[in-house]
Design a protein around this motif. Structure first.
Motif: not given
Length: 268
Positions: A154-172
């Motif tokens: 689940e910790h690995l999967q949460f990392g994927k959630a971070l990745r997806n959120a950053v991709n959606q954010s258009n932020k650095r």
């Protein structure tokens, strides 16, 4: 493609902060020098927001805890000195991380304090966040505390959630996994001595140098209990957030000058 402009694994011993070195400034000097280098890398990356993964923040048993207050402020005390730090929270990114985690059916909670917004909406910053941020640019943050009641996968999967959120954010966005390692190196330390401490730290160093963070999932629970690290969970989130073939890694340093291990590594 790696969505993070920079990522790193940092320790969080209080004496790393130069204002808190006390009478023995060389005790964590190797690590402190590495932290200055990580700070330079972070400055070069010019992030809009830094996500910090800490084991010592406000915990929610059985859930990933995401800061969602207006501000955060805290103090570290060491060697009869103190160092305080405050940061604004990137609440838009915090909300997106929560959404992405829920989309993956992960247990997650968003936390606030005092009021829904404004100056009273302020959560504490823990030393797991303050120590690395002492060396980083002053930009908004999102602070996340994992739960050890949740499995490694689940910790690995949460990392994927971070990745997806950053991709959606258009932020650095940059990512810090704040990790100390085995805490049983010294018989006079608060957790005593166990030979597993040296063995676990040696294995972690090898895995980081070989870019095999995910293999920490194979550590047996008794081995972890004996060595007493607090870094595995945050490191696995970083591993889930940045695919192994995207990690341009640089191992900076390891030392264990007191009872716990300190590691610095960069992912540029």
């Amino acid at each position: 493609m790696n969505p993070f402009v920079f990522a790193c694994i940092t320790p969080h011993g209080g004496e790393i902060i130069p204002e808190l070195t006390g009478a023995n400034p060389d005790r964590m000097g190797v690590t402190r020098n590495s932290m200055y280098r990580l700070g330079e890398y972070m400055e070069q990356a010019s992030p809009d927001t830094i996500i910090v993964l800490t084991p010592h923040g406000t915990r929610i048993n059985g859930q990933f805890s995401i800061s969602n207050s207006e501000n955060m402020i805290g103090t570290v005390e060491e060697n009869n000195a103190s160092f305080s730090l405050s940061r604004v929270v990137d609440r838009t990114l915090a909300n997106e991380i929560e959404k992405q985690a829920k989309d993956l059916d992960l247990p997650v909670g968003s936390i606030n304090y005092g009021t829904s917004a404004g100056p009273i909406s302020s959560l504490p910053l823990d030393w797991g966040v303050i120590v690395p941020l002492r060396f980083m640019p002053n930009v908004p943050v999102v602070v996340i505390t994992p739960s050890r009641d949740i499995g490694f996968e689940e910790h690995l999967q949460f990392g994927k959630a971070l990745r997806n959120a950053v991709n959606q954010s258009n932020k650095r966005v940059a990512l810090i996994a704040s990790c100390d390692w085995a805490h049983a190196h010294d018989p006079s330390g608060p957790y005593g001595y166990h030979p597993a401490a040296k063995e676990l730290d040696n294995q972690v160093v090898t895995l980081l140098k070989q870019n095999q963070i995910e293999d920490m999932m194979r550590f047996e629970s008794e081995f972890i209990d004996n060595a007493k690290p607090d870094g595995i969970w945050q490191a696995l989130i970083l591993a889930g957030a940045i695919n192994s073939d995207e990690r341009n890694s640089e191992f900076l340093s390891y030392e264990a000058p007191t009872y716990f291990g300190l590691i610095c590594a960069a992912y540029r």
